[in-house]
Enzyme design. Structure first.
Site, PDB file in Angstrom:
ATOM      1  N   LEU A 158       0.835  -1.183  -0.005  1.00  0.00           N
ATOM      2  CA  LEU A 158       0.173   0.212  -0.018  1.00  0.00           C
ATOM      3  C   LEU A 158       0.814   1.220   0.045  1.00  0.00           C
ATOM      4  O   LEU A 158       0.236   2.408  -0.288  1.00  0.00           O
ATOM      5  CB  LEU A 158      -0.722   0.092   1.354  1.00  0.00           C
ATOM      6  N   THR A 169      -5.830   1.911  -7.427  1.00  0.00           N
ATOM      7  CA  THR A 169      -6.781   3.052  -7.384  1.00  0.00           C
ATOM      8  C   THR A 169      -7.816   2.938  -8.649  1.00  0.00           C
ATOM      9  O   THR A 169      -7.258   2.404  -9.771  1.00  0.00           O
ATOM     10  CB  THR A 169      -6.480   4.359  -7.242  1.00  0.00           C
ATOM     11  N   ASP A 170      -9.192   3.239  -8.513  1.00  0.00           N
ATOM     12  CA  ASP A 170      -9.683   3.262  -9.709  1.00  0.00           C
ATOM     13  C   ASP A 170      -9.431   4.549 -10.539  1.00  0.00           C
ATOM     14  O   ASP A 170     -10.084   4.703 -11.807  1.00  0.00           O
ATOM     15  CB  ASP A 170     -11.400   3.248  -9.162  1.00  0.00           C
ATOM     16  N   GLU A 171      -8.675   5.382 -10.171  1.00  0.00           N
ATOM     17  CA  GLU A 171      -8.351   6.650 -10.704  1.00  0.00           C
ATOM     18  C   GLU A 171      -7.479   6.186 -11.954  1.00  0.00           C
ATOM     19  O   GLU A 171      -7.390   6.845 -12.930  1.00  0.00           O
ATOM     20  CB  GLU A 171      -7.474   7.515  -9.933  1.00  0.00           C
ATOM     21  N   TYR A 231      -0.794  11.530 -10.211  1.00  0.00           N
ATOM     22  CA  TYR A 231      -0.833  10.499  -9.121  1.00  0.00           C
ATOM     23  C   TYR A 231      -1.431   9.256  -9.808  1.00  0.00           C
ATOM     24  O   TYR A 231      -0.836   8.098  -9.617  1.00  0.00           O
ATOM     25  CB  TYR A 231      -1.986  10.982  -8.200  1.00  0.00           C
ATOM     26  N   LYS A 256       0.247   5.435 -10.394  1.00  0.00           N
ATOM     27  CA  LYS A 256      -0.423   4.148 -10.003  1.00  0.00           C
ATOM     28  C   LYS A 256      -0.523   3.269 -11.015  1.00  0.00           C
ATOM     29  O   LYS A 256      -0.317   2.378 -11.203  1.00  0.00           O
ATOM     30  CB  LYS A 256      -1.675   4.362  -9.228  1.00  0.00           C
ATOM     31  N   LEU A 308     -10.603  14.943   1.588  1.00  0.00           N
ATOM     32  CA  LEU A 308     -11.893  16.020   1.556  1.00  0.00           C
ATOM     33  C   LEU A 308     -12.745  15.817   2.913  1.00  0.00           C
ATOM     34  O   LEU A 308     -13.118  16.759   3.570  1.00  0.00           O
ATOM     35  CB  LEU A 308     -12.735  15.473   0.296  1.00  0.00           C
ATOM     36  N   GLY A 333      -7.571  19.752 -14.059  1.00  0.00           N
ATOM     37  CA  GLY A 333      -7.776  18.562 -14.389  1.00  0.00           C
ATOM     38  C   GLY A 333      -8.704  17.658 -13.702  1.00  0.00           C
ATOM     39  O   GLY A 333      -8.456  16.385 -13.625  1.00  0.00           O
TER      40      GLY A 333
HETATM   41  N1  LIG Z   1      -7.340   6.456   0.091  1.00  0.00           N
HETATM   42  C1  LIG Z   1      -7.905   5.986  -0.866  1.00  0.00           C
HETATM   43  O1  LIG Z   1      -9.182   6.437  -1.124  1.00  0.00           O
HETATM   44  C2  LIG Z   1      -7.448   4.803  -1.722  1.00  0.00           C
HETATM   45  C3  LIG Z   1      -8.399   4.348  -2.838  1.00  0.00           C
HETATM   46  C4  LIG Z   1      -7.844   3.566  -3.672  1.00  0.00           C
HETATM   47  C5  LIG Z   1      -6.369   2.958  -3.524  1.00  0.00           C
HETATM   48  N2  LIG Z   1      -5.833   3.465  -2.720  1.00  0.00           N
HETATM   49  C6  LIG Z   1      -4.314   3.206  -2.588  1.00  0.00           C
HETATM   50  O2  LIG Z   1      -4.173   2.536  -1.297  1.00  0.00           O
HETATM   51  C7  LIG Z   1      -2.738   2.763  -0.824  1.00  0.00           C
HETATM   52  C8  LIG Z   1      -2.903   3.507   0.516  1.00  0.00           C
HETATM   53  O3  LIG Z   1      -3.393   4.601   0.440  1.00  0.00           O
HETATM   54  P1  LIG Z   1      -3.785   5.491   1.606  1.00  0.00           P
HETATM   55  O4  LIG Z   1      -4.878   6.355   1.528  1.00  0.00           O
HETATM   56  O5  LIG Z   1      -3.962   4.770   2.972  1.00  0.00           O
HETATM   57  O6  LIG Z   1      -2.445   6.448   1.595  1.00  0.00           O
HETATM   58  P2  LIG Z   1      -1.868   7.221   2.807  1.00  0.00           P
HETATM   59  O7  LIG Z   1      -1.245   8.537   2.227  1.00  0.00           O
HETATM   60  O8  LIG Z   1      -2.609   7.745   4.010  1.00  0.00           O
HETATM   61  O9  LIG Z   1      -0.642   6.335   3.445  1.00  0.00           O
HETATM   62  C9  LIG Z   1       0.545   5.962   2.510  1.00  0.00           C
HETATM   63  C10 LIG Z   1       1.679   5.521   3.397  1.00  0.00           C
HETATM   64  O10 LIG Z   1       2.818   4.979   2.852  1.00  0.00           O
HETATM   65  C11 LIG Z   1       3.871   5.543   3.541  1.00  0.00           C
HETATM   66  N3  LIG Z   1       5.020   5.809   2.487  1.00  0.00           N
HETATM   67  C12 LIG Z   1       4.998   6.820   1.325  1.00  0.00           C
HETATM   68  N4  LIG Z   1       6.024   6.546   0.824  1.00  0.00           N
HETATM   69  C13 LIG Z   1       6.638   5.417   1.158  1.00  0.00           C
HETATM   70  C14 LIG Z   1       7.771   4.674   0.952  1.00  0.00           C
HETATM   71  N5  LIG Z   1       8.844   5.083   0.164  1.00  0.00           N
HETATM   72  N6  LIG Z   1       8.305   3.676   1.696  1.00  0.00           N
HETATM   73  C15 LIG Z   1       7.536   3.199   2.514  1.00  0.00           C
HETATM   74  N7  LIG Z   1       6.371   3.912   3.122  1.00  0.00           N
HETATM   75  C16 LIG Z   1       6.043   5.034   2.544  1.00  0.00           C
HETATM   76  C17 LIG Z   1       3.365   6.512   4.226  1.00  0.00           C
HETATM   77  O11 LIG Z   1       4.287   7.189   5.291  1.00  0.00           O
HETATM   78  C18 LIG Z   1       1.905   6.512   4.752  1.00  0.00           C
HETATM   79  O12 LIG Z   1       1.956   5.636   5.818  1.00  0.00           O
HETATM   80  C19 LIG Z   1      -2.082   3.449  -1.809  1.00  0.00           C
HETATM   81  O13 LIG Z   1      -1.058   2.950  -2.569  1.00  0.00           O
HETATM   82  C20 LIG Z   1      -3.218   4.265  -2.647  1.00  0.00           C
HETATM   83  O14 LIG Z   1      -2.974   4.551  -3.955  1.00  0.00           O
HETATM   84  C21 LIG Z   1      -6.345   4.640  -1.960  1.00  0.00           C
END
Ligand SMILES: NC(=O)c1ccc[n+]([C@@H]2O[C@H](COP(=O)([O-])OP(=O)(O)OC[C@H]3O[C@@H](n4cnc5c(N)ncnc54)[C@H](O)[C@@H]3O)[C@@H](O)[C@H]2O)c1
Length: 337
Positions: free
Chosen positions: A83, A139-141, A164, A168, A204, A296
């Site tokens: 993640l 992500t769905d993005e 972003y 991904k 948000l 965008g």
């Molecule tokens: N939040 C959403 O709505 C959503 C939806 C679909 C997918 N995702 C995906 O799920 C994953 C987690 O999302 P989130 O919202 O929890 O993100 P977040 O930004 O809250 O957490 C990301 C975490 O990754 C850590 N991190 C960043 N760079 C790093 C690195 N180089 N090495 C180790 N750790 C690192 C950060 O310290 C943080 O703890 C992401 O891959 C995101 O693309 C998120």
């Protein structure tokens, strides 16, 4: 030694919710978190699990190959749920570099370390690692933006629009290539917008609640009509667990909640809940203001989750109205202190 599962980004929003779910559900597995604790990571998110025997935290970056190799060897990692990422679209517009570094380069490094640790050569796993699996959380993005109608399926062509989503999408393609070229046991999930406890202030829903409670203007982009398909974070975690356990190798699973809501609805709904839970003289709705739109800004995302529903029996337990109530209550506690 217990089998270990490596969860990257476990101090972030979804990661920390997932870790809490996994450590309790699988007491016989060690959950090893690697997180570099960027501004988005917070060890407090792991307070509920930090003293459990089957939990370990390693501070470091997925881009650090040497560290990743040591983690795999030391903990005998049998599976990865990946993640760790830069995840905020606005930041990717102002500073895209780190999105490429972490999301593209970091994913590559982690995947390649896993490949070399688990496999002797293409399509041949080492003894004892035959079931090792890499779940890439996306992500769905990556599918771009929808008009008024239609849903993203696993077959929708990729059309990422922000740095972003492009980063991904790139990472998804690298994972896909390791399955096809090296026979690695990979699965990918593409999930819609999550909400719930532990989300960073900048996103948000926490922003709306925080600004409302602080008596400040609640900023909504453009005309507030952008639509996302909102999923309560625990439902996402349950989906990840199912895909990790039962998903077919090489496959992609979309996860989403059939809960399309626009930003106006979300801000209004949160204000109405706050009006009831933390009443004041005037409605919080009066604080809603419209600000210049994000560059965008994708209009609409919505997921067709029938594959994970039909093949793996996944269903969201929460709808937006039940999930947002839990969420608002959680942030009231957080912002009260
Ligand atoms: N939040 C959403 O709505 C959503 C939806 C679909 C997918 N995702 C995906 O799920 C994953 C987690 O999302 P989130 O919202 O929890 O993100 P977040 O930004 O809250 O957490 C990301 C975490 O990754 C850590 N991190 C960043 N760079 C790093 C690195 N180089 N090495 C180790 N750790 C690192 C950060 O310290 C943080 O703890 C992401 O891959 C995101 O693309 C998120």
């Amino acid at each position: 030694m217990m089998n270990s599962i490596l969860v990257t980004g476990g101090a972030g929003f979804i990661g920390s919710n997932l870790v809490e779910y996994l450590v309790n559900k699988y007491p016989d597995f060690k959950i090893v978190v690697v997180d570099s604790l960027t501004y988005a990571g917070d060890l407090e998110n792991l307070n509920a699990v930090k003293d459990l025997k089957n939990f370990t935290f390693v501070h470091g970056s997925i881009s650090d190959r040497g560290l990743m190799e040591r983690v795999f060897h030391h903990y005998i990692v049998h599976g990865v749920i990946h993640l760790a990422a830069e995840s905020h679209v606005d930041n990717s517009i102002s500073e895209p570099d780190v999105f490429i570094e972490t999301n593209v380069k970091g994913t590559f490094t982690l995947l390649d370390v896993a490949y070399k640790y688990w496999m002797e050569k293409p399509f041949v796993y080492k003894h004892g690692f035959e079931n090792a699996r890499f779940l890439h959380v996306s992500t769905d993005e990556v599918y771009g933006s929808l008009g008024e109608t239609g849903l993203f399926t696993e077959k929708t062509p990729y059309a990422p629009n922000s740095p972003y989503s492009a980063s991904k999408a790139s990472s998804d393609m690298i994972v896909r290539s390791y399955h096809h070229t090296y026979g690695m046991n990979t699965v990918i999930t593409n999930c819609s917008n999550n909400y719930g406890p532990h989300q960073h202030d900048e996103k948000l829903i926490p922003t709306v609640i925080r600004k409302a409670l602080a008596g400040e203007e609640i900023p909504i982009y453009g005309d507030g009509k952008n639509i996302r398909d909102w999923l309560y974070v625990l439902d996402h975690c349950k989906g990840l667990d199912l895909v990790y356990d039962y998903g077919k190798s090489g496959e992609v699973y979309n996860i989403g909640g059939k809960n399309e809501r626009d930003n106006n609805y979300i801000a209004t709904k949160i204000c109405e809940l706050l009006d009831t839970l933390v009443p004041k003289e005037t409605s919080y709705k009066n604080q809603i203001t419209y600000v210049k739109d994000r560059a965008g800004h994708d209009y609409r995302y919505a997921i067709d989750a029938s594959k994970i529903e039909n093949e793996l029996g996944w269903n969201a337990d929460e709808n937006f109205e039940s999930g947002i109530l839990k969420t608002v209550k959680w942030y009231i506690q957080k912002y009260k202190n």
